[in-house]
Design a protein around this motif. Structure first.
Motif, PDB file in Angstrom:
ATOM      1  N   ILE A  26       0.837  -1.207   0.000  1.00 29.96           N
ATOM      2  CA  ILE A  26       0.000   0.000   0.000  1.00 29.96           C
ATOM      3  C   ILE A  26       0.871   1.255   0.000  1.00 29.96           C
ATOM      4  O   ILE A  26       0.593   2.224  -0.727  1.00 29.96           O
ATOM      5  CB  ILE A  26      -0.970  -0.014   1.199  1.00 29.96           C
ATOM      6  N   ASP A  27       1.942   1.244   0.779  1.00 30.43           N
ATOM      7  CA  ASP A  27       2.862   2.382   0.770  1.00 30.43           C
ATOM      8  C   ASP A  27       3.455   2.590  -0.631  1.00 30.43           C
ATOM      9  O   ASP A  27       3.617   3.728  -1.095  1.00 30.43           O
ATOM     10  CB  ASP A  27       3.993   2.157   1.776  1.00 30.43           C
ATOM     11  N   GLU A  28       3.773   1.491  -1.294  1.00 27.92           N
ATOM     12  CA  GLU A  28       4.326   1.556  -2.654  1.00 27.92           C
ATOM     13  C   GLU A  28       3.338   2.220  -3.609  1.00 27.92           C
ATOM     14  O   GLU A  28       3.711   3.097  -4.406  1.00 27.92           O
ATOM     15  CB  GLU A  28       4.635   0.131  -3.116  1.00 27.92           C
ATOM     16  N   VAL A  29       2.075   1.831  -3.519  1.00 29.39           N
ATOM     17  CA  VAL A  29       1.066   2.401  -4.413  1.00 29.39           C
ATOM     18  C   VAL A  29       0.819   3.863  -4.076  1.00 29.39           C
ATOM     19  O   VAL A  29       0.709   4.712  -4.971  1.00 29.39           O
ATOM     20  CB  VAL A  29      -0.242   1.590  -4.333  1.00 29.39           C
ATOM     21  N   LEU A  30       0.744   4.175  -2.785  1.00 33.39           N
ATOM     22  CA  LEU A  30       0.537   5.566  -2.394  1.00 33.39           C
ATOM     23  C   LEU A  30       1.687   6.449  -2.877  1.00 33.39           C
ATOM     24  O   LEU A  30       1.472   7.579  -3.314  1.00 33.39           O
ATOM     25  CB  LEU A  30       0.381   5.666  -0.874  1.00 33.39           C
ATOM     26  N   ALA A  31       2.898   5.921  -2.813  1.00 35.93           N
ATOM     27  CA  ALA A  31       4.061   6.698  -3.271  1.00 35.93           C
ATOM     28  C   ALA A  31       3.989   6.963  -4.767  1.00 35.93           C
ATOM     29  O   ALA A  31       4.441   8.015  -5.242  1.00 35.93           O
ATOM     30  CB  ALA A  31       5.346   5.959  -2.916  1.00 35.93           C
ATOM     31  N   SER A  32       3.400   6.040  -5.505  1.00 37.23           N
ATOM     32  CA  SER A  32       3.271   6.240  -6.956  1.00 37.23           C
ATOM     33  C   SER A  32       2.255   7.323  -7.288  1.00 37.23           C
ATOM     34  O   SER A  32       2.321   7.942  -8.351  1.00 37.23           O
ATOM     35  CB  SER A  32       2.834   4.930  -7.626  1.00 37.23           C
ATOM     36  N   ASP A  33       1.304   7.523  -6.389  1.00 34.07           N
ATOM     37  CA  ASP A  33       0.217   8.498  -6.589  1.00 34.07           C
ATOM     38  C   ASP A  33      -0.486   8.273  -7.932  1.00 34.07           C
ATOM     39  O   ASP A  33      -0.891   9.219  -8.596  1.00 34.07           O
ATOM     40  CB  ASP A  33       0.759   9.930  -6.512  1.00 34.07           C
ATOM     41  N   ASN A  34      -0.627   6.995  -8.298  1.00 37.46           N
ATOM     42  CA  ASN A  34      -1.175   6.662  -9.605  1.00 37.46           C
ATOM     43  C   ASN A  34      -2.137   5.487  -9.456  1.00 37.46           C
ATOM     44  O   ASN A  34      -1.802   4.335  -9.732  1.00 37.46           O
ATOM     45  CB  ASN A  34      -0.042   6.310 -10.581  1.00 37.46           C
ATOM     46  N   TYR A  35      -3.336   5.798  -8.995  1.00 34.95           N
ATOM     47  CA  TYR A  35      -4.350   4.781  -8.756  1.00 34.95           C
ATOM     48  C   TYR A  35      -5.718   5.405  -8.991  1.00 34.95           C
ATOM     49  O   TYR A  35      -5.832   6.625  -9.215  1.00 34.95           O
ATOM     50  CB  TYR A  35      -4.222   4.208  -7.348  1.00 34.95           C
ATOM     51  N   ILE A  36      -6.745   4.604  -8.973  1.00 34.90           N
ATOM     52  CA  ILE A  36      -8.096   5.100  -9.240  1.00 34.90           C
ATOM     53  C   ILE A  36      -8.494   6.112  -8.169  1.00 34.90           C
ATOM     54  O   ILE A  36      -8.464   5.809  -6.973  1.00 34.90           O
ATOM     55  CB  ILE A  36      -9.100   3.934  -9.282  1.00 34.90           C
ATOM     56  N   LYS A  37      -8.878   7.310  -8.620  1.00 35.92           N
ATOM     57  CA  LYS A  37      -9.261   8.371  -7.691  1.00 35.92           C
ATOM     58  C   LYS A  37     -10.616   8.983  -8.014  1.00 35.92           C
ATOM     59  O   LYS A  37     -11.081   9.860  -7.293  1.00 35.92           O
ATOM     60  CB  LYS A  37      -8.201   9.478  -7.682  1.00 35.92           C
ATOM     61  N   GLN A  38     -11.224   8.573  -9.113  1.00 38.42           N
ATOM     62  CA  GLN A  38     -12.539   9.088  -9.458  1.00 38.42           C
ATOM     63  C   GLN A  38     -13.348   8.003 -10.162  1.00 38.42           C
ATOM     64  O   GLN A  38     -12.798   7.058 -10.728  1.00 38.42           O
ATOM     65  CB  GLN A  38     -12.426  10.331 -10.323  1.00 38.42           C
ATOM     66  N   ASN A  39     -14.649   8.150 -10.123  1.00 40.59           N
ATOM     67  CA  ASN A  39     -15.527   7.110 -10.638  1.00 40.59           C
ATOM     68  C   ASN A  39     -15.324   6.837 -12.126  1.00 40.59           C
ATOM     69  O   ASN A  39     -15.524   5.713 -12.590  1.00 40.59           O
ATOM     70  CB  ASN A  39     -16.989   7.471 -10.380  1.00 40.59           C
ATOM     71  N   SER A  40     -14.932   7.838 -12.876  1.00 40.15           N
ATOM     72  CA  SER A  40     -14.723   7.646 -14.307  1.00 40.15           C
ATOM     73  C   SER A  40     -13.566   6.708 -14.603  1.00 40.15           C
ATOM     74  O   SER A  40     -13.409   6.238 -15.735  1.00 40.15           O
ATOM     75  CB  SER A  40     -14.470   8.998 -14.989  1.00 40.15           C
ATOM     76  N   GLU A  41     -12.755   6.408 -13.591  1.00 39.38           N
ATOM     77  CA  GLU A  41     -11.610   5.510 -13.761  1.00 39.38           C
ATOM     78  C   GLU A  41     -11.905   4.095 -13.278  1.00 39.38           C
ATOM     79  O   GLU A  41     -11.022   3.228 -13.297  1.00 39.38           O
ATOM     80  CB  GLU A  41     -10.403   6.077 -13.003  1.00 39.38           C
ATOM     81  N   ASN A  42     -13.137   3.822 -12.844  1.00 33.73           N
ATOM     82  CA  ASN A  42     -13.482   2.498 -12.347  1.00 33.73           C
ATOM     83  C   ASN A  42     -13.209   1.412 -13.380  1.00 33.73           C
ATOM     84  O   ASN A  42     -13.383   1.622 -14.578  1.00 33.73           O
ATOM     85  CB  ASN A  42     -14.968   2.440 -11.963  1.00 33.73           C
ATOM     86  N   LEU A  43     -12.817   0.251 -12.896  1.00 34.31           N
ATOM     87  CA  LEU A  43     -12.610  -0.898 -13.768  1.00 34.31           C
ATOM     88  C   LEU A  43     -13.961  -1.598 -13.927  1.00 34.31           C
ATOM     89  O   LEU A  43     -14.301  -2.523 -13.195  1.00 34.31           O
ATOM     90  CB  LEU A  43     -11.562  -1.848 -13.173  1.00 34.31           C
ATOM     91  N   ASN A  44     -14.735  -1.109 -14.862  1.00 36.71           N
ATOM     92  CA  ASN A  44     -16.071  -1.635 -15.154  1.00 36.71           C
ATOM     93  C   ASN A  44     -16.066  -2.298 -16.520  1.00 36.71           C
ATOM     94  O   ASN A  44     -15.428  -1.802 -17.450  1.00 36.71           O
ATOM     95  CB  ASN A  44     -17.118  -0.510 -15.182  1.00 36.71           C
ATOM     96  N   VAL A  45     -16.789  -3.404 -16.650  1.00 35.65           N
ATOM     97  CA  VAL A  45     -16.943  -4.073 -17.941  1.00 35.65           C
ATOM     98  C   VAL A  45     -18.411  -4.012 -18.338  1.00 35.65           C
ATOM     99  O   VAL A  45     -19.278  -4.467 -17.598  1.00 35.65           O
ATOM    100  CB  VAL A  45     -16.479  -5.538 -17.886  1.00 35.65           C
ATOM    101  N   ARG A  46     -18.661  -3.444 -19.508  1.00 40.93           N
ATOM    102  CA  ARG A  46     -20.036  -3.355 -20.010  1.00 40.93           C
ATOM    103  C   ARG A  46     -20.329  -4.505 -20.960  1.00 40.93           C
ATOM    104  O   ARG A  46     -19.489  -4.910 -21.754  1.00 40.93           O
ATOM    105  CB  ARG A  46     -20.268  -2.026 -20.739  1.00 40.93           C
TER     106      ARG A  46
END
Length: 484
Positions: free
Chosen positions: A232-252
């Motif tokens: 988790i620290d590694e991901v937080l340091a990257s500051d590159n993760y889903i932060k808004q709903n438009s970025e959700n991993l959704n499959v239509r």
């Protein structure tokens, strides 16, 4: 509903050849020897979404008191009655003989032409799909799986090794990291419309990959807190993760016959014959009504103007007519079956970080993250900014974290459970990890010991044909990461 697996995206059939036996994949003259990754990727993505959204979801949503069994298999799930005859199609055709083979073929095809963009996406989603398998069944074939005739009796790897890896086995964390690295490499071709999630936006795939790392870390955090914090620290340091709903991993999915999301077929009023085997649980409606939660109106139908539900395990006369039953709304099924299937979401990410801030000491304000998760879920459900603000103003106790750490975690996981509406597997994972939300025992419960299942049993066919499977691992035996 075990036989409702008639739909797999057409291109998927190009990769899954003879599936008469688990992983007994034979090449025939009738199958193409080379399929471009642009054809393979969409079938793989829909394969994962199908596996998440179909019978495993129907099972998990029922035992997690979101839906209640009104007939068929859900009526047995509802009283915790499961066995090795369940989920044979899910194991053989949706997970191993479906999505996972498609990701392998996508990677092979992409590597052959230097299309790193495709192999990166496939590796990230292959890891996600394997996590689905191991979270449901525990120890599963992994390092020797998908080898076809080269090994038709693959060994069963420990769940710990699947997640963490060993000197000989690449774990899920490293598989995702490798996929993210591929996305940064030069690529001869890149996906566009064939990417059913992000339309070829590789930046969003990197965010999704990092958020999957958060999900994996969260899953094992009670068993391996130091490793979970490191990831988790590694991901937080990257500051590159889903932060808004438009970025959700959704499959239509599609809205035409044969292309609709599985949940539409088994849960919607307009669905197929299986639709009357489930209805929404009274327990779920009571939970949201007790919180004055405006998402209830968005999540659950009420054809008569009132919620028509039953408690889990109910064995009396069902409400009539069936058309009056409360069911999943279009939020889950789509207006005509298109979904989306929500695999990894912004709200989920916020709740993961809120929990880890308390339990692991990772960076972030737990209450702010908790509130962010609620807002993201309400926004996804269709509530306006004004409606969300009004709810926060009127319900300060619900949106504030107070009390002991355990009480704070209970609030976080309960809200995460609500936000995951329609994804029973994620709800089940969190309940097994934490014991939250606190759910009433189902009426007339039987099963192994009358308690809610904490795993699925291995399917009978695999125990019979592969000596590497340990027989008689029952539904009351916890998986490795479940220490609650």
């Amino acid at each position: 509903m075990k036989k409702v697996i008639t739909y797999i995206a057409g291109a998927l059939l190009l990769t899954a050849t003879s599936c008469n036996d688990f992983l007994d994949i034979n090449q025939t003259p009738n199958n193409p020897t080379s399929v471009p990754p642009s054809v393979l990727l969409p079938s793989a993505l829909t394969g994962t979404a199908f596996a998440n959204n179909n019978e495993l979801n129907r099972f998990a949503s029922t035992i997690m008191s979101v839906t209640a069994g009104a007939g068929g298999s859900p009526a047995t799930y509802d009283i915790y009655n499961t066995n090795g005859g369940d989920f044979q199609n899910q194991w053989r055709f949706e997970v191993y003989g479906g999505a996972l083979i498609s990701y392998n073929k996508t990677i092979e095809s992409a590597d052959a032409i230097g299309a790193k963009a495709y192999s990166g996406i496939a590796k990230i989603m292959k890891a996600y799909t394997y996590s689905l398998a191991t979270d449901v069944w525990g120890d599963v074939p992994y390092s020797e799986a998908l080898l076809g005739d080269a090994n038709t009796q693959p060994r069963v790897d420990k769940q710990e090794d699947i997640y963490k890896g060993t000197a000989q086995i690449q774990g899920l964390f490293d598989l995702v990291r490798e996929g993210i690295a591929d996305l940064d490499a030069p690529s001869t071709v890149k996906p566009g419309a064939d990417d059913l999630v992000y339309g070829g936006n590789l930046a969003n795939w990197k965010k999704a990959g990092n958020t999957i790392l958060l999900k994996f870390a969260n899953t094992i955090s009670r068993k391996e807190p130091a490793l979970a914090k490191q990831v988790i620290d590694e991901v937080l340091a990257s500051d590159n993760y889903i932060k808004q709903n438009s970025e959700n991993l959704n499959v239509r999915f599609g809205s035409s016959v044969g292309s609709k999301a599985p949940v539409f077929e088994w849960a919607a009023q307009e669905g197929q014959s299986f639709r009357n085997e489930v209805m929404i649980s009274t327990n779920f409606v009571n939970l949201l009504q007790g919180k004055n939660d405006p998402r209830l109106e968005k999540f659950v139908t009420k054809p008569t103007g009132s919620y028509v539900t039953i408690v889990n395990g109910f064995r009396g006369t069902l409400p009539q007519p069936q058309s009056s039953w409360s069911r999943f709304s279009s939020y889950v099924t789509g207006a005509a079956g298109e979904g989306p299937v929500r695999l990894v979401t912004n709200a989920q990410r916020a709740f993961i970080l809120a929990e880890s801030a308390i339990t692991l000491g990772t960076a972030g304000d737990a209450e702010a993250l908790y509130q962010e998760g609620i807002r993201a879920s309400m926004q996804a459900a269709g509530l306006t900014a004004a409606e969300i603000t009004a709810y926060f103003t009127a319900n300060p106790t619900e949106v504030t974290l107070t009390g002991t750490d355990a009480e704070k975690i209970e609030k976080i996981i309960t809200q995460k459970y609500i936000a995951a509406f329609g994804n029973g597997l994620e709800q089940w994972n969190d309940w097994r990890r934490t014991g939250y939300p606190a759910l009433p025992a189902h009426q007339n419960a039987v099963g192994i010991d009358g308690t809610r299942p904490v795993r699925a049993q291995y399917i009978d066919q695999e125990i019979a044909r592969n000596p590497n499977f340990t027989p008689n691992i029952f539904s009351n035996v916890k998986v490795w990461w479940d220490v609650d």
